[in-house]
Each structure stands twice: as C-alpha cells, then as structure tokens.
Design a protein around this motif. Structure first.
Motif, PDB file in Angstrom:
ATOM      1  N   ARG A 109       0.688  -1.158  -0.021  1.00 31.38           N
ATOM      2  CA  ARG A 109      -0.058  -0.124   0.019  1.00 31.38           C
ATOM      3  C   ARG A 109       0.904   1.356  -0.025  1.00 31.38           C
ATOM      4  O   ARG A 109       0.442   2.374  -0.543  1.00 31.38           O
ATOM      5  N   GLY A 160      -0.588  -5.721  -5.537  1.00 24.94           N
ATOM      6  CA  GLY A 160      -0.612  -5.915  -4.428  1.00 24.94           C
ATOM      7  C   GLY A 160      -0.048  -7.309  -4.036  1.00 24.94           C
ATOM      8  O   GLY A 160      -0.065  -8.336  -4.549  1.00 24.94           O
ATOM      9  N   LEU A 161       1.017  -7.232  -2.867  1.00 26.58           N
ATOM     10  CA  LEU A 161       1.677  -8.426  -2.538  1.00 26.58           C
ATOM     11  C   LEU A 161       1.499  -8.830  -1.271  1.00 26.58           C
ATOM     12  O   LEU A 161       1.286  -7.581  -0.489  1.00 26.58           O
ATOM     13  N   TYR A 162       1.442 -10.009  -0.903  1.00 28.83           N
ATOM     14  CA  TYR A 162       1.760 -10.341   0.519  1.00 28.83           C
ATOM     15  C   TYR A 162       2.811 -11.439   0.656  1.00 28.83           C
ATOM     16  O   TYR A 162       3.058 -11.968  -0.470  1.00 28.83           O
ATOM     17  N   ARG A 163       3.460 -11.787   1.890  1.00 32.04           N
ATOM     18  CA  ARG A 163       4.462 -12.601   2.001  1.00 32.04           C
ATOM     19  C   ARG A 163       4.134 -14.018   2.485  1.00 32.04           C
ATOM     20  O   ARG A 163       3.347 -13.787   3.532  1.00 32.04           O
ATOM     21  N   ASP A 164       4.219 -15.063   1.711  1.00 29.66           N
ATOM     22  CA  ASP A 164       3.794 -16.390   2.065  1.00 29.66           C
ATOM     23  C   ASP A 164       4.688 -16.716   3.381  1.00 29.66           C
ATOM     24  O   ASP A 164       5.662 -16.668   3.473  1.00 29.66           O
ATOM     25  N   HIS A 165       3.862 -17.205   4.471  1.00 30.52           N
ATOM     26  CA  HIS A 165       4.551 -17.283   5.975  1.00 30.52           C
ATOM     27  C   HIS A 165       5.482 -18.475   5.819  1.00 30.52           C
ATOM     28  O   HIS A 165       6.451 -18.789   6.486  1.00 30.52           O
ATOM     29  N   PRO A 178       6.995 -13.564  -1.946  1.00 31.02           N
ATOM     30  CA  PRO A 178       6.123 -12.700  -2.135  1.00 31.02           C
ATOM     31  C   PRO A 178       4.773 -13.380  -3.126  1.00 31.02           C
ATOM     32  O   PRO A 178       5.151 -14.084  -4.161  1.00 31.02           O
ATOM     33  N   GLU A 209       1.479 -12.475  -5.383  1.00 25.61           N
ATOM     34  CA  GLU A 209       0.422 -11.573  -5.972  1.00 25.61           C
ATOM     35  C   GLU A 209      -1.002 -11.793  -5.355  1.00 25.61           C
ATOM     36  O   GLU A 209      -1.365 -12.939  -5.672  1.00 25.61           O
ATOM     37  N   TYR A 210      -1.550 -10.957  -4.806  1.00 32.08           N
ATOM     38  CA  TYR A 210      -3.310 -10.746  -4.619  1.00 32.08           C
ATOM     39  C   TYR A 210      -3.936  -9.848  -5.386  1.00 32.08           C
ATOM     40  O   TYR A 210      -5.147 -10.098  -5.337  1.00 32.08           O
ATOM     41  N   SER A 256       9.718  -7.731  -2.753  1.00 33.89           N
ATOM     42  CA  SER A 256       8.482  -7.109  -3.143  1.00 33.89           C
ATOM     43  C   SER A 256       8.785  -6.600  -4.578  1.00 33.89           C
ATOM     44  O   SER A 256       8.100  -6.973  -5.474  1.00 33.89           O
TER      45      SER A 256
END
Length: 215
Positions: free
Chosen positions: A85, A107-112, A117, A119-120, A145
């Motif tokens: 963001r 938009g990205l989030y990190r897989d735990h 990264p 992509e969402y 990212s």
C-alpha cells in the motif's frame, strides 16, 4: 543531472531539496499529514529526473507574437505502478508532474511458509505493454517485493521498466540487480543495511503505517 551513479543502473539523487525533504521524512516527530505531503513532494521531484530521457519532437506553435519552433513530448507512453500500500503515497506527486500518465496497481503479501511474495491483486492499463512502466515503492529493503512486482510485469509482456524508491538498503539493491539487471533503480538515499526484522537502518520506520496513521 541531479543524481550520482551507484553503478551503471542505480542512480542516487543528490538534489538539495530532495535531501532536505528526506531528512524531514525520517524524523519520528513528523506527523501523518506532513509525512504524506513529503512523500508526494519527493516523488514529484524525483520524477523530474526519472523521466529525463523521454524523447521530444519539434513542432510549430503560434504565439501571440508569431510562429515558434519548439519541443513537445514525442508521445512515448508512460505508466506508474505503485506497490500496495505504501507505493500509493508516491502517486499524487507523479500525477502532478505528468497528469496524462496511466496508473496500475500491484498488491503483494509474503507467504509465511515459503517467505516468497505472492500476488493478490494486479490491475494494469490495457496498453501497459506499450508503455514504460515506473514501479513505485518508498522503501527498498530486502528487495523481494520490488523484484516480484517487476517479475509480474515482465510475465505480462512489459519490457520497459524502472524502479523508483525513496530509501534503499544495499541488500535490496543487490536483490533487484541480481534478478533484473535490465531495470534502472532510482532512489533518494542508500542506507546502512537491514536489521534483524528486515527494517532499513536508520530508515524511517514503516512507510505504510506512517502514511496512513496505522500501526
């Protein structure tokens, strides 16, 4: 030009106004409103140089006095892609400079588990493949990212890409350079490195939290 070369593809800005505003941005006492305004202002100042290589064409224009031969942008298409963001904070500054550019979002989030990264969200201009796309991300920390965002653009056939950030760590620069040696990186300052939690030192904290007043 108002930058120095870190290497052939990495450019660090040394303009006094940018350096001054980065100092204000770092200050922990800078409030959310001021922080947001500074990010936008710095992005606009940096954008002035990031777009220095845009081609021109000569045209003839009638002034109130007579005819003049002058230069305008030749029509090369440009787009910006903020990484959600925190990258959103840099958009207004770029739009003030180039109101005709189109804006995409990633938009990205990190897989735990994999720590990679994911992509969402990705929404790009329909003609993105024809444009020079500038990826916006205030902090280049690990580089994961930014590298992933660039990779997602390449997967969609986009070949002309630049990365613009405010503060970078050497680790982040190395990651992007290793993964994408064809992408130019523009940043206002390069800091010492990363701490144990992958924050840039001395950095400025979490850019997203400071932009939007969250924790």
């Amino acid at each position: 030009m108002n930058y120095e070369k870190y290497d052939d593809m990495v450019f660090i800005f040394d303009h006094p106004l940018i350096q001054h505003k980065i100092s204000l941005l770092r200050d922990k006492n800078t409030n959310t409103k001021e922080f947001r305004e500074l990010v936008s202002e710095i992005a606009m100042l940096m954008g002035y140089e990031v777009t220095r290589d845009l081609p021109l064409q000569e045209v003839e224009i009638e002034t109130p006095i007579g005819m003049a031969k002058t230069n305008v942008l030749s029509g090369k298409k440009v787009g910006i892609v903020p990484i959600l963001r925190a990258g959103l904070g840099m958009v207004d500054g770029m739009l003030h400079l180039l109101p005709m550019i189109k804006v995409g979002h990633i938009g990205l989030y990190r897989d735990h588990e994999t720590l990679e990264p994911v992509e969402y969200y990705c929404k790009l201009p329909e003609d993105a493949i024809e444009r020079e796309m500038i990826v916006l991300d205030p902090m280049l920390a690990t580089g994961g990212s930014a590298s992933a965002a660039i990779n997602f653009l390449k997967q969609r056939g986009i070949t002309h890409i630049k990365l613009m950030c405010l503060i970078a760590a050497p680790e982040g620069i190395k990651r992007v350079r290793d993964d994408h040696d064809d992408v130019q990186i523009f940043c206002a300052q390069v800091d010492e490195g990363l701490n144990d939690t992958a924050y840039i030192v001395p950095g400025l904290g979490d850019a997203g939290d400071r932009l939007y007043g969250t924790k």
